[in-house]
Motif scaffolding. Structure first.
Motif, PDB file in Angstrom:
ATOM      1  N   GLY A  15       1.053   4.209   4.165  1.00  0.00           N
ATOM      2  CA  GLY A  15       1.861   4.237   2.949  1.00  0.00           C
ATOM      3  C   GLY A  15       1.054   4.728   1.770  1.00  0.00           C
ATOM      4  O   GLY A  15      -0.126   5.040   1.878  1.00  0.00           O
ATOM      5  N   ASP A  16       1.711   4.794   0.611  1.00  0.00           N
ATOM      6  CA  ASP A  16       1.006   5.222  -0.598  1.00  0.00           C
ATOM      7  C   ASP A  16       0.960   4.109  -1.649  1.00  0.00           C
ATOM      8  O   ASP A  16       0.677   4.355  -2.807  1.00  0.00           O
ATOM      9  CB  ASP A  16       1.635   6.502  -1.178  1.00  0.00           C
ATOM     10  CG  ASP A  16       3.112   6.344  -1.485  1.00  0.00           C
ATOM     11  OD1 ASP A  16       3.647   5.230  -1.337  1.00  0.00           O
ATOM     12  OD2 ASP A  16       3.737   7.350  -1.880  1.00  0.00           O
ATOM     13  N   ASP A  17       1.229   2.877  -1.210  1.00  0.00           N
ATOM     14  CA  ASP A  17       1.119   1.735  -2.110  1.00  0.00           C
ATOM     15  C   ASP A  17      -0.136   0.944  -1.715  1.00  0.00           C
ATOM     16  O   ASP A  17      -1.004   1.464  -1.038  1.00  0.00           O
ATOM     17  CB  ASP A  17       2.384   0.870  -2.053  1.00  0.00           C
ATOM     18  CG  ASP A  17       2.693   0.416  -0.629  1.00  0.00           C
ATOM     19  OD1 ASP A  17       1.816   0.516   0.256  1.00  0.00           O
ATOM     20  OD2 ASP A  17       3.829  -0.046  -0.395  1.00  0.00           O
ATOM     21  N   ASP A  18      -0.222  -0.304  -2.136  1.00  0.00           N
ATOM     22  CA  ASP A  18      -1.423  -1.087  -1.824  1.00  0.00           C
ATOM     23  C   ASP A  18      -1.265  -1.925  -0.556  1.00  0.00           C
ATOM     24  O   ASP A  18      -1.963  -2.914  -0.366  1.00  0.00           O
ATOM     25  CB  ASP A  18      -1.860  -1.935  -3.014  1.00  0.00           C
ATOM     26  CG  ASP A  18      -0.878  -3.038  -3.347  1.00  0.00           C
ATOM     27  OD1 ASP A  18       0.217  -3.074  -2.749  1.00  0.00           O
ATOM     28  OD2 ASP A  18      -1.207  -3.869  -4.209  1.00  0.00           O
ATOM     29  N   GLY A  19      -0.392  -1.495   0.361  1.00  0.00           N
ATOM     30  CA  GLY A  19      -0.214  -2.192   1.630  1.00  0.00           C
ATOM     31  C   GLY A  19      -1.457  -2.192   2.503  1.00  0.00           C
ATOM     32  O   GLY A  19      -1.578  -3.005   3.426  1.00  0.00           O
ATOM     33  N   TRP A  20      -2.402  -1.299   2.199  1.00  0.00           N
ATOM     34  CA  TRP A  20      -3.666  -1.273   2.946  1.00  0.00           C
ATOM     35  C   TRP A  20      -4.411  -2.608   2.831  1.00  0.00           C
ATOM     36  O   TRP A  20      -5.198  -2.954   3.703  1.00  0.00           O
ATOM     37  CB  TRP A  20      -4.558  -0.122   2.467  1.00  0.00           C
ATOM     38  CG  TRP A  20      -4.912  -0.206   1.013  1.00  0.00           C
ATOM     39  CD1 TRP A  20      -4.249   0.371  -0.026  1.00  0.00           C
ATOM     40  CD2 TRP A  20      -6.001  -0.939   0.432  1.00  0.00           C
ATOM     41  NE1 TRP A  20      -4.845   0.042  -1.217  1.00  0.00           N
ATOM     42  CE2 TRP A  20      -5.930  -0.762  -0.969  1.00  0.00           C
ATOM     43  CE3 TRP A  20      -7.018  -1.721   0.953  1.00  0.00           C
ATOM     44  CZ2 TRP A  20      -6.839  -1.340  -1.842  1.00  0.00           C
ATOM     45  CZ3 TRP A  20      -7.938  -2.301   0.085  1.00  0.00           C
ATOM     46  CH2 TRP A  20      -7.831  -2.107  -1.308  1.00  0.00           C
ATOM     47  N   ARG A  21      -4.138  -3.351   1.788  1.00  0.00           N
ATOM     48  CA  ARG A  21      -4.838  -4.633   1.590  1.00  0.00           C
ATOM     49  C   ARG A  21      -4.602  -5.590   2.762  1.00  0.00           C
ATOM     50  O   ARG A  21      -5.474  -6.383   3.100  1.00  0.00           O
ATOM     51  CB  ARG A  21      -4.410  -5.284   0.282  1.00  0.00           C
ATOM     52  CG  ARG A  21      -4.864  -4.508  -0.930  1.00  0.00           C
ATOM     53  CD  ARG A  21      -4.414  -5.171  -2.232  1.00  0.00           C
ATOM     54  NE  ARG A  21      -4.721  -4.352  -3.380  1.00  0.00           N
ATOM     55  CZ  ARG A  21      -5.916  -4.288  -3.975  1.00  0.00           C
ATOM     56  NH1 ARG A  21      -6.919  -4.989  -3.514  1.00  0.00           N
ATOM     57  NH2 ARG A  21      -6.093  -3.514  -5.022  1.00  0.00           N
ATOM     58  N   ALA A  22      -3.435  -5.485   3.402  1.00  0.00           N
ATOM     59  CA  ALA A  22      -3.145  -6.336   4.566  1.00  0.00           C
ATOM     60  C   ALA A  22      -4.039  -5.991   5.754  1.00  0.00           C
ATOM     61  O   ALA A  22      -4.151  -6.777   6.690  1.00  0.00           O
ATOM     62  CB  ALA A  22      -1.675  -6.193   4.955  1.00  0.00           C
ATOM     63  N   LEU A  23      -4.685  -4.837   5.706  1.00  0.00           N
ATOM     64  CA  LEU A  23      -5.572  -4.414   6.802  1.00  0.00           C
ATOM     65  C   LEU A  23      -7.038  -4.779   6.549  1.00  0.00           C
ATOM     66  O   LEU A  23      -7.894  -4.467   7.378  1.00  0.00           O
ATOM     67  CB  LEU A  23      -5.458  -2.894   7.008  1.00  0.00           C
ATOM     68  CG  LEU A  23      -4.099  -2.396   7.463  1.00  0.00           C
ATOM     69  CD1 LEU A  23      -4.095  -0.875   7.553  1.00  0.00           C
ATOM     70  CD2 LEU A  23      -3.716  -3.011   8.799  1.00  0.00           C
ATOM     71  N   MET A  24      -7.307  -5.443   5.444  1.00  0.00           N
ATOM     72  CA  MET A  24      -8.702  -5.773   5.133  1.00  0.00           C
ATOM     73  C   MET A  24      -9.340  -6.693   6.176  1.00  0.00           C
ATOM     74  O   MET A  24     -10.434  -6.419   6.658  1.00  0.00           O
ATOM     75  CB  MET A  24      -8.818  -6.393   3.734  1.00  0.00           C
ATOM     76  CG  MET A  24      -8.733  -5.362   2.632  1.00  0.00           C
ATOM     77  SD  MET A  24     -10.086  -4.169   2.693  1.00  0.00           S
ATOM     78  CE  MET A  24     -11.474  -5.217   2.271  1.00  0.00           C
ATOM     79  N   GLU A  25      -8.662  -7.784   6.525  1.00  0.00           N
ATOM     80  CA  GLU A  25      -9.257  -8.682   7.523  1.00  0.00           C
ATOM     81  C   GLU A  25      -9.316  -8.015   8.894  1.00  0.00           C
ATOM     82  O   GLU A  25     -10.336  -8.116   9.576  1.00  0.00           O
ATOM     83  CB  GLU A  25      -8.531 -10.030   7.564  1.00  0.00           C
ATOM     84  CG  GLU A  25      -9.258 -11.070   8.402  1.00  0.00           C
ATOM     85  CD  GLU A  25     -10.741 -11.262   8.046  1.00  0.00           C
ATOM     86  OE1 GLU A  25     -11.542 -11.435   8.994  1.00  0.00           O
ATOM     87  OE2 GLU A  25     -11.106 -11.228   6.867  1.00  0.00           O
ATOM     88  N   PRO A  26      -8.264  -7.292   9.332  1.00  0.00           N
ATOM     89  CA  PRO A  26      -8.403  -6.547  10.585  1.00  0.00           C
ATOM     90  C   PRO A  26      -9.568  -5.537  10.543  1.00  0.00           C
ATOM     91  O   PRO A  26     -10.247  -5.340  11.551  1.00  0.00           O
ATOM     92  CB  PRO A  26      -7.055  -5.839  10.740  1.00  0.00           C
ATOM     93  CG  PRO A  26      -6.086  -6.741  10.034  1.00  0.00           C
ATOM     94  CD  PRO A  26      -6.863  -7.280   8.859  1.00  0.00           C
ATOM     95  N   ALA A  27      -9.817  -4.916   9.385  1.00  0.00           N
ATOM     96  CA  ALA A  27     -10.936  -3.974   9.270  1.00  0.00           C
ATOM     97  C   ALA A  27     -12.272  -4.703   9.391  1.00  0.00           C
ATOM     98  O   ALA A  27     -13.210  -4.206  10.021  1.00  0.00           O
ATOM     99  CB  ALA A  27     -10.856  -3.206   7.946  1.00  0.00           C
ATOM    100  N   ARG A  28     -12.365  -5.894   8.814  1.00  0.00           N
ATOM    101  CA  ARG A  28     -13.591  -6.687   8.940  1.00  0.00           C
ATOM    102  C   ARG A  28     -13.803  -7.100  10.398  1.00  0.00           C
ATOM    103  O   ARG A  28     -14.932  -7.085  10.890  1.00  0.00           O
ATOM    104  CB  ARG A  28     -13.535  -7.915   8.024  1.00  0.00           C
ATOM    105  CG  ARG A  28     -13.663  -7.571   6.541  1.00  0.00           C
ATOM    106  CD  ARG A  28     -13.414  -8.783   5.653  1.00  0.00           C
ATOM    107  NE  ARG A  28     -14.455  -9.780   5.769  1.00  0.00           N
ATOM    108  CZ  ARG A  28     -15.472  -9.913   4.916  1.00  0.00           C
ATOM    109  NH1 ARG A  28     -15.580  -9.103   3.884  1.00  0.00           N
ATOM    110  NH2 ARG A  28     -16.364 -10.850   5.097  1.00  0.00           N
TER     111      ARG A  28
END
Length: 90
Positions: free
Chosen positions: A41-54
């Motif tokens: 997406g082009d909003d801040d929904g990436w924030r939900a992927l922070m823990e999966p990224a960690r």
């Protein structure tokens, strides 16, 4: 884990490795860089992927691909709290 979660995890791991491959050998990235690369997406929904990224970073540490740093120093991924960076294992 369901197929979608597993695919997301694989995409995050791949994004981390590709981002690091595009930088100097000693350069670091933030988990947010991988989260933003995977989020569609082009909003801040990436924030939900922070823990999966960690979590993806921790798996890559276990695989001997990257190390997690904090304040420029290598840290134990199971002990670290707060902001982290990742770099290729030296």
């Amino acid at each position: 884990m369901n197929g979608t979660g597993q695919q997301q995890d694989q995409r995050l791991e791949q994004a981390i490795l590709e981002l690091l491959d595009g930088r100097a050998p000693t350069a670091t990235i933030c988990p947010s860089d991988a989260a933003r690369a995977v989020y569609e997406g082009d909003d801040d929904g990436w924030r939900a992927l922070m823990e999966p990224a960690r979590r993806a970073a921790r798996r890559l540490v276990a695989a001997g691909e990257v190390e997690i740093t904090q304040g420029g120093h290598r840290v134990d991924p199971d002990e670290v709290r707060g902001p982290i960076r990742m770099r290729r294992l030296r």
